[in-house]
Design an enzyme around this catalytic site. Structure first.
Site, PDB file in Angstrom:
ATOM      1  N   CYS A  16       0.819  -1.221   0.000  1.00 26.78           N
ATOM      2  CA  CYS A  16       0.000   0.000   0.000  1.00 26.78           C
ATOM      3  C   CYS A  16       0.845   1.260   0.000  1.00 26.78           C
ATOM      4  CB  CYS A  16      -0.933  -0.003   1.210  1.00 26.78           C
ATOM      5  SG  CYS A  16      -2.285  -1.186   1.056  1.00 26.78           S
ATOM      6  N   ASP A  67      -8.589  -3.658  -4.801  1.00 26.02           N
ATOM      7  CA  ASP A  67      -7.310  -3.228  -4.246  1.00 26.02           C
ATOM      8  C   ASP A  67      -6.211  -4.093  -4.848  1.00 26.02           C
ATOM      9  OD1 ASP A  67      -5.456  -1.916  -2.517  1.00 26.02           O
ATOM     10  OD2 ASP A  67      -7.047  -1.710  -1.030  1.00 26.02           O
TER      11      ASP A  67
END
Length: 347
Positions: A16, A67
């Site tokens: 991330c 994601d």
């Protein structure tokens, strides 16, 4: 599982931490174009929530999220597990139950063997199995860097949707996973991670946030989100801005991975930390350098951040305990005051 290939050598970002910074993302998403409004869309992107929620009738909402990112670890199987766990977390963060996922794969076929990509997919499938869902398909492209993630579908009772924009004054803040994932993974890349800390970050990242489904039943949880690439302060600032509250954070109470302070002192700070602070540092009060570098540390597959009314605290702690997690309040929310920063950090 060991591998001769170091996947992190083939990507410029990690987990991330490779997210586009909040400041740049704001520019990308800002548009003068008239939006198509659908009254059945209960949650869109107006408050930067974890997923979209669509009312399909009979009190049921469909949750949709995606994601994906570049490798944060070298082992392909672990990369797949972490990426899938991180994607599924968005469903749990909304209080929902995941029901299905499809894979997103970008692969440099001229640099990395397809057998390695297969291990990544197998890792993703393992995480899906643990979550009780099937990896039902996906899409792949030839890409300059390895990328993997999921698009996940879930369901939720629309009366139990947890958003990041409904926090109430007087709520206590809780975090279900320790901070420092970006720091420890950076330490490993630099060859500074001590033997006794090997695998701790991976274990943390691979732990599903399943308790979010149980938290959905608690009316006293006024807001919930998962802490990922924007760090604790970034995601907390989204709660504060969307809910019209301000927060006080007690740094000593924030759960931390082992020796994370010493690794920060050795310079094990990912690039995303600085980008995060550049984006929302103006919303935060004065901090020490250590506080800034940990609270802005980009998390991959981080924990759930909860805003809990005092009368629900015992129930929330009991639920967490059933999942092997001991919770301690790390801060509280108060009425937002004009001209004040959104978040104050103390010792």
């Amino acid at each position: 599982m060991s591998t001769e290939v170091r996947l992190t050598q083939y990507s410029h970002g990690a987990g991330c931490g490779c997210k586009i910074s909040p400041k740049v993302l704001e520019t990308i998403l800002h548009s003068e174009q008239e939006k198509f409004l659908d009254p059945h869309l209960l949650v869109g992107n107006e408050t930067r929530d974890d997923a979209a929620v669509y009312d399909i009738g009979n009190g049921t909402g469909i949750i949709s999220t995606t994601d994906f990112f570049m490798p944060i670890v070298d082992d392909p199987f672990d990369f797949g597990r972490i990426a899938a766990t991180n994607a599924i977390s968005d469903i749990y963060a909304m209080g929902g139950k995941p029901i299905m996922a499809i894979a997103i794969l970008g692969w440099p076929i001229d640099k990395l063997a397809p057998e390695i990509a297969r291990k990544v997919i197998e890792g993703g499938r393992a995480a899906c199995k643990e979550a009780g869902i099937v990896l039902a398909g996906g899409h792949s492209i030839d890409a300059p860097e390895p990328i993997f993630g999921l698009a996940v579908t879930g369901i939720v009772n629309i009366d139990r949707v947890k958003q990041n924009s409904a926090a109430k004054v007087g709520s206590q803040l809780f975090l279900t996973k320790p901070l420092g994932i970006g720091v420890l993974t950076t330490a490993e890349k630099k060859g500074l991670l001590l033997p006794e800390h090997q695998g701790i970050a991976i274990e943390t990242m691979c732990r599903l946030n399943k308790l979010g489904m149980d938290f959905a039943e608690v009316a006293g949880i006024t807001a919930m989100t998962d802490v990922t690439g924007f760090g604790l302060l970034g995601h907390l600032s989204e709660i504060c801005a969307g809910s019209g509250v301000q927060a006080t954070l007690h740094f000593a109470k924030v759960p931390k991975l082992p020796e994370v302070e010493s690794y920060i002192a050795k310079g094990c700070v990912p690039g995303g930390t600085g980008r995060n602070f550049d984006s929302y540092g103006h919303l935060i009060g004065e901090m020490t350098e250590l506080q800034r570098k940990l609270l802005c540390d980009p998390q991959t597959s981080g924990g759930l951040l909860l805003a809990v009314l005092p009368e629900a605290m015992d129930e929330v702690k009991a639920i967490a305990r059933c999942h092997g997690i001991e919770l301690t309040a790390i801060g509280e929310l108060s009425e937002q005051q004009s001209g004040r920063v959104l978040i104050e950090v103390n010792e």
